[in-house]
Design a protein around this motif. Structure first.
Motif, PDB file in Angstrom:
ATOM      1  N   THR A 514     -43.098   8.054 -65.254  1.00 24.23           N
ATOM      2  CA  THR A 514     -44.335   8.082 -66.035  1.00 24.23           C
ATOM      3  C   THR A 514     -45.458   8.510 -65.112  1.00 24.23           C
ATOM      4  O   THR A 514     -45.632   7.952 -64.020  1.00 24.23           O
ATOM      5  N   THR A 515     -46.216   9.530 -65.531  1.00 23.05           N
ATOM      6  CA  THR A 515     -47.281  10.065 -64.686  1.00 23.05           C
ATOM      7  C   THR A 515     -48.582   9.335 -64.953  1.00 23.05           C
ATOM      8  O   THR A 515     -49.039   9.256 -66.109  1.00 23.05           O
ATOM      9  N   LEU A 516     -49.147   8.793 -63.885  1.00 23.52           N
ATOM     10  CA  LEU A 516     -50.460   8.169 -64.000  1.00 23.52           C
ATOM     11  C   LEU A 516     -51.534   9.224 -63.800  1.00 23.52           C
ATOM     12  O   LEU A 516     -51.301  10.275 -63.213  1.00 23.52           O
ATOM     13  N   SER A 517     -52.731   8.965 -64.288  1.00 20.95           N
ATOM     14  CA  SER A 517     -53.808   9.943 -64.175  1.00 20.95           C
ATOM     15  C   SER A 517     -54.143  10.178 -62.715  1.00 20.95           C
ATOM     16  O   SER A 517     -54.204   9.264 -61.905  1.00 20.95           O
ATOM     17  N   GLY A 518     -54.312  11.425 -62.374  1.00 20.77           N
ATOM     18  CA  GLY A 518     -54.638  11.787 -60.998  1.00 20.77           C
ATOM     19  C   GLY A 518     -55.329  13.122 -60.981  1.00 20.77           C
ATOM     20  O   GLY A 518     -55.909  13.567 -61.971  1.00 20.77           O
ATOM     21  N   ASP A 523     -50.561  13.571 -58.470  1.00 16.84           N
ATOM     22  CA  ASP A 523     -50.376  12.521 -59.473  1.00 16.84           C
ATOM     23  C   ASP A 523     -49.354  11.516 -58.968  1.00 16.84           C
ATOM     24  O   ASP A 523     -48.375  11.874 -58.317  1.00 16.84           O
ATOM     25  N   VAL A 524     -49.570  10.267 -59.315  1.00 13.00           N
ATOM     26  CA  VAL A 524     -48.611   9.228 -58.953  1.00 13.00           C
ATOM     27  C   VAL A 524     -47.636   9.045 -60.105  1.00 13.00           C
ATOM     28  O   VAL A 524     -48.045   8.835 -61.251  1.00 13.00           O
ATOM     29  N   ARG A 525     -46.353   9.144 -59.816  1.00 12.09           N
ATOM     30  CA  ARG A 525     -45.306   8.931 -60.818  1.00 12.09           C
ATOM     31  C   ARG A 525     -44.740   7.526 -60.607  1.00 12.09           C
ATOM     32  O   ARG A 525     -44.456   7.132 -59.478  1.00 12.09           O
ATOM     33  N   VAL A 526     -44.560   6.792 -61.690  1.00  7.62           N
ATOM     34  CA  VAL A 526     -44.027   5.436 -61.588  1.00  7.62           C
ATOM     35  C   VAL A 526     -42.859   5.270 -62.551  1.00  7.62           C
ATOM     36  O   VAL A 526     -42.751   5.965 -63.562  1.00  7.62           O
ATOM     37  N   MET A 527     -41.953   4.348 -62.234  1.00  9.41           N
ATOM     38  CA  MET A 527     -40.881   3.953 -63.143  1.00  9.41           C
ATOM     39  C   MET A 527     -40.477   2.529 -62.786  1.00  9.41           C
ATOM     40  O   MET A 527     -40.712   2.054 -61.671  1.00  9.41           O
ATOM     41  N   THR A 528     -39.868   1.865 -63.735  1.00  3.66           N
ATOM     42  CA  THR A 528     -39.446   0.478 -63.530  1.00  3.66           C
ATOM     43  C   THR A 528     -37.934   0.377 -63.650  1.00  3.66           C
ATOM     44  O   THR A 528     -37.274   1.205 -64.301  1.00  3.66           O
ATOM     45  N   ARG A 529     -37.396  -0.650 -63.042  1.00  5.69           N
ATOM     46  CA  ARG A 529     -35.957  -0.899 -63.091  1.00  5.69           C
ATOM     47  C   ARG A 529     -35.744  -2.406 -63.012  1.00  5.69           C
ATOM     48  O   ARG A 529     -36.401  -3.101 -62.233  1.00  5.69           O
ATOM     49  N   LYS A 530     -34.815  -2.906 -63.815  1.00  5.70           N
ATOM     50  CA  LYS A 530     -34.461  -4.319 -63.770  1.00  5.70           C
ATOM     51  C   LYS A 530     -33.256  -4.496 -62.873  1.00  5.70           C
ATOM     52  O   LYS A 530     -32.249  -3.813 -63.030  1.00  5.70           O
ATOM     53  N   SER A 531     -33.361  -5.410 -61.953  1.00  5.01           N
ATOM     54  CA  SER A 531     -32.271  -5.687 -61.024  1.00  5.01           C
ATOM     55  C   SER A 531     -31.687  -7.054 -61.351  1.00  5.01           C
ATOM     56  O   SER A 531     -32.363  -8.077 -61.233  1.00  5.01           O
ATOM     57  N   ILE A 532     -30.409  -7.041 -61.788  1.00  7.82           N
ATOM     58  CA  ILE A 532     -29.732  -8.284 -62.157  1.00  7.82           C
ATOM     59  C   ILE A 532     -28.361  -8.315 -61.493  1.00  7.82           C
ATOM     60  O   ILE A 532     -27.575  -7.381 -61.632  1.00  7.82           O
ATOM     61  N   VAL A 542     -38.369  -4.162 -60.529  1.00  4.07           N
ATOM     62  CA  VAL A 542     -38.764  -3.327 -59.397  1.00  4.07           C
ATOM     63  C   VAL A 542     -39.582  -2.155 -59.930  1.00  4.07           C
ATOM     64  O   VAL A 542     -39.163  -1.465 -60.858  1.00  4.07           O
ATOM     65  N   LEU A 543     -40.731  -1.955 -59.334  1.00  2.00           N
ATOM     66  CA  LEU A 543     -41.594  -0.828 -59.693  1.00  2.00           C
ATOM     67  C   LEU A 543     -41.530   0.217 -58.588  1.00  2.00           C
ATOM     68  O   LEU A 543     -41.801  -0.088 -57.419  1.00  2.00           O
ATOM     69  N   SER A 544     -41.134   1.433 -58.950  1.00  2.00           N
ATOM     70  CA  SER A 544     -41.088   2.544 -57.999  1.00  2.00           C
ATOM     71  C   SER A 544     -42.258   3.470 -58.263  1.00  2.00           C
ATOM     72  O   SER A 544     -42.595   3.750 -59.424  1.00  2.00           O
ATOM     73  N   ALA A 545     -42.864   3.957 -57.209  1.00  2.00           N
ATOM     74  CA  ALA A 545     -43.993   4.876 -57.323  1.00  2.00           C
ATOM     75  C   ALA A 545     -43.838   5.964 -56.275  1.00  2.00           C
ATOM     76  O   ALA A 545     -43.407   5.705 -55.148  1.00  2.00           O
ATOM     77  N   ALA A 546     -44.172   7.202 -56.648  1.00  2.00           N
ATOM     78  CA  ALA A 546     -44.037   8.321 -55.718  1.00  2.00           C
ATOM     79  C   ALA A 546     -45.105   9.356 -56.005  1.00  2.00           C
ATOM     80  O   ALA A 546     -45.539   9.539 -57.148  1.00  2.00           O
ATOM     81  N   THR A 547     -45.513  10.055 -54.962  1.00  2.00           N
ATOM     82  CA  THR A 547     -46.452  11.168 -55.094  1.00  2.00           C
ATOM     83  C   THR A 547     -46.196  12.160 -53.974  1.00  2.00           C
ATOM     84  O   THR A 547     -45.676  11.784 -52.908  1.00  2.00           O
ATOM     85  N   SER A 548     -46.528  13.418 -54.214  1.00  2.00           N
ATOM     86  CA  SER A 548     -46.350  14.473 -53.215  1.00  2.00           C
ATOM     87  C   SER A 548     -47.657  15.227 -53.049  1.00  2.00           C
ATOM     88  O   SER A 548     -48.395  15.449 -54.020  1.00  2.00           O
ATOM     89  N   PHE A 549     -47.938  15.643 -51.824  1.00  2.00           N
ATOM     90  CA  PHE A 549     -49.173  16.375 -51.554  1.00  2.00           C
ATOM     91  C   PHE A 549     -48.996  17.225 -50.297  1.00  2.00           C
ATOM     92  O   PHE A 549     -48.020  17.079 -49.549  1.00  2.00           O
TER      93      PHE A 549
END
Length: 723
Positions: A514-518, A523-532, A542-549
């Protein structure tokens, strides 16, 4: 072709079996007497000449049952010395309260038992080998009975052929051996006559194959419910003959492309790069998988290197989907073996054929991944060279439009002295890359993103890493690591950390970014994952976030800054300005930047005091990584003492540093470090320890602020503050 030695060898094997079986029966009669007492009763043998009546021998057998302690002691001694001398027998008898003669008989009986078991196993192997030779004889006889005269097309016998004609037929059989063998597999699958070849008759030799169904490799950390790779079905029975023919043709094409020069490959003026002449390519290989589809562009590259690994291990890595995805985790985000059409000959992968799917990535969410459905074929050639080739099977996919198809690609592996191998890699794809972000387009166009240079550079670096992991000598600067077991456990944990990072940082179709406003590119991209119930991750959300520049700084400078523990406080917000100390260091290759470290953060904040960080940094001529994860002190103590690292929970974060592609003059950057940098920053954070909890917007805002602040600190520290 007549082979008298082969038939005679079967008779010799039969005779050897009979002799072995007779000897086995005689020996086993003695063994059965001993085993009937479960190894605990030992018979005292008569002296031989003093036995007046052999018929009464059984009546005079006397048994001495040994205690469990005596048996255990003699078993232990037997492992060290199966043939004790008189002195050793006396000493052992004195210690166990036994007569030396009793000890002697026990060891004799034990040796007889061991010999019987060994020969029984050997006899089984000989019998299996004999069965294989008999089956092979039958196939050769069938081939001889179906021999065709090259002049008249009728039956031919050996006596009717001249010497030269016989040699021509031998050479012809050698050249067509591959198609004969693989087509035999096809005949078994589809149950119909063999394919007709353009220059000769059909053959009827059935060499068999194994069909092992679906075999899955590492499929990454994340799989979406509508994942494309999982929706691809294996080949149908009717498809398999075409797949086999395509694989054989691809093998020939890759070998010629790897060994040819101009006019097929055209060198640049400085001979630093070479390009494939498409016009010459289609003239040289008119068959293949057809013309290039509209909308796709060609990418072709070739690279060679000598790597520190023998050819046998290299072939195993390429043919085992799990090892292949692990070694090339920075390029292969996911891979699955759909079906094994042939496992090759016994003992190696010569002739192995398997249908696979794979997804290839660049470590950035701004570059779409490339998916391929292909067949992989491995073959050892007459000069000892091994070749492993891939070619796309996209035409077997029903109603799908491929954005990337793989023309014959792969590598040649030649054995060189001292356990090294020379690898020549050919990468040839047709792709629609219009979705690549403009920031990464020069890098992709240069061939450094997906081309042969990146594959070979990654392989060379990973071979050095594997050699370091297997080394028995421990360097003096390892810090708290005191044993080779602890060293290997720490390297294994770091390997899992790197693989987890690489799997989650790209634009895989399995990722729900999911792209956050930038501001666009960053732009910062985020996604979530459930760890069980995942022993490799802490439970929760777990929240993952990534950006490239882009940074106007050479990649080597960025890499050295990020991997140095002394400059960590300048960008790492979590260290909170504390002193970072390296507690352990393991070198992973020639470059000093390739290493695994264990860092201690002595923070002023008491809640973060004595925090440990596991970090791996690696670099090669096409890119660099700095990957790290906070680790529990108790768990790391287990790892450092040689314990199992698989249950240490990790949430890796880090950086991927790539060159920015060609310069303004259009020349491809030959090595990392001479131009600007493309930096990807990725974090994984446990936002809630309860997997069923709802993700709050506050958590997303916090992670967004964290990654933005980290980016600004890095830009300021390395001189890119005006970007």
């Amino acid at each position: 072709m007549y082979q008298p030695n082969l038939f005679e060898s079967h008779q010799l094997v039969d005779m050897s079996h009979k002799t072995a079986e007779n000897d086995m029966e005689r020996m086993m009669r003695g063994e059965d007497e001993f085993e009937s007492k479960s190894g605990t009763d030992i018979m005292e043998a008569p002296s031989g000449d003093d036995d007046p009546d052999p018929t009464q021998r059984a009546k005079r057998k006397r048994y001495h049952r040994h205690t469990q302690h005596q048996i255990q002691e003699m078993e232990s001694f037997f492992k060290e010395c199966p043939h004790p001398d008189d002195k050793q027998r006396k000493e052992l008898g004195r210690r166990l309260d036994l007569e030396p003669l009793q000890v002697k008989f026990w060891f004799q009986n034990k040796r007889t038992q061991m010999k019987a078991k060994h020969e029984r196993c050997e006899n089984t192997q000989l019998r299996n080998e004999n069965d294989k030779l008999r089956a092979e004889n039958i196939r050769y006889k069938e081939a001889l009975s179906n021999a065709i005269c090259p002049n008249c097309g009728g039956p031919a016998t050996i006596g009717e052929m001249s010497f030269d004609e016989q040699h021509l037929r031998i050479e012809n059989a050698r050249l067509r051996e591959e198609i004969d063998r693989i087509s035999g597999i096809a005949a078994k699958y589809v149950g119909k006559p063999m394919l007709t070849y353009p220059n000769g008759p059909a053959r009827s030799i059935d060499l068999g194959a194994g069909n092992f169904g679906l075999q899955s490799g590492p499929v990454g950390d994340l799989y979406g419910p509508g994942d494309i790779l999982r929706t691809v079905s294996g080949p149908t029975e009717a498809d398999k003959p075409m797949i086999i023919e395509l694989a054989v043709a691809a093998m020939e094409e890759v070998i010629r492309m790897a060994q040819s020069g101009e006019p097929l490959w055209v060198s640049s003026p400085g001979n630093s790069t070479e390009a494939l002449s498409e016009e010459e390519y289609f003239r040289t290989f008119p068959r293949g998988i057809g013309p290039k589809p509209l909308g796709l562009k060609s990418e072709a590259s070739r690279e060679s290197a000598v790597v520190i690994m023998n050819h046998v291990n290299l072939v195993e890595i390429l043919m085992d989907v799990s090892q292949w995805a692990n070694v090339f985790s920075g390029i292969v985000s996911r891979a699955v073996t759909m079906e094994v059409l042939s496992t090759g000959v016994a003992g190696n992968y010569n002739g192995a054929l398997q249908v696979m799917t794979a997804e290839y990535q660049v470590p950035s969410p701004l570059v779409p991944t490339r998916e391929n459905y292909f067949v992989r074929y491995c073959k050892q050639h007459a000069d000892g060279t091994w070749a492993v080739v891939d070619v796309s099977l996209d035409n077997l996919r029903p109603s799908s439009v491929s954005r990337c198809r793989r023309r014959p690609s792969g590598c040649l592996i030649q054995e060189v002295p001292n356990g090294y191998s020379k690898v020549t890699w050919v990468e040839h794809v047709e792709v629609d890359d219009r979705a690549v972000h403009s920031l990464y387009r020069p890098l992709v166009n240069s061939g450094l993103a997906f081309g042969a240079k990146r594959w070979v550079a990654t392989l060379d670096r990973q071979c050095e890493r594997l050699a370091s992991a297997m080394a028995n000598s421990i360097p003096a600067d390892v810090g708290v690591i005191t044993t080779s077991e602890g060293r290997k456990s720490m390297l294994k944990l770091a390997e899992r950390m790197v693989m987890s990072f690489c799997t989650g940082v790209g634009a895989s179709t399995a990722h729900a970014w999911t792209t956050l406003s930038g501001s666009g590119a960053d732009d910062v991209r985020v996604m979530t994952r459930k760890s069980i119930d995942d022993p490799g991750r802490p439970p929760g959300i777990v929240l993952s976030a990534a950006t490239s520049f882009w940074l106007p700084v050479p990649p080597k400078r960025v890499f050295d800054f990020l991997r140095d523990e002394n400059s960590r406080s300048e960008w790492d917000i979590l260290s909170n300005g504390g002193l970072v100390q390296e507690m352990a260091h393991i070198a992973n290759g020639r470059d000093p930047g390739n290493s695994v470290s264990l860092l201690r953060v002595n923070s002023a904040n008491s809640s973060q005091s004595n925090m440990l960080i596991l970090q791996e940094s690696c670099t090669d001529s096409t890119g660099s990584y700095v990957i790290y994860a906070p680790v529990d002190i108790v768990a790391m103590n287990v790892v450092l003492s040689g314990g199992d690292p698989d249950y240490v929970a990790l949430l890796p974060s880090g950086f991927a540093i790539l060159p920015d592609g060609p310069t303004q003059h259009g020349a491809v950057i030959p090595e990392v470090g001479s131009g600007g940098s493309l930096l990807t920053v990725a974090f994984q954070i446990l936002v809630d320890s309860v997997p069923t909890a709802k993700l709050s917007l506050g958590s997303v805002a916090t992670v967004n602020s964290l990654i933005k602040c980290t980016v600004e600190r890095i830009k300021s520290a390395v001189g890119g503050e005006n970007v």
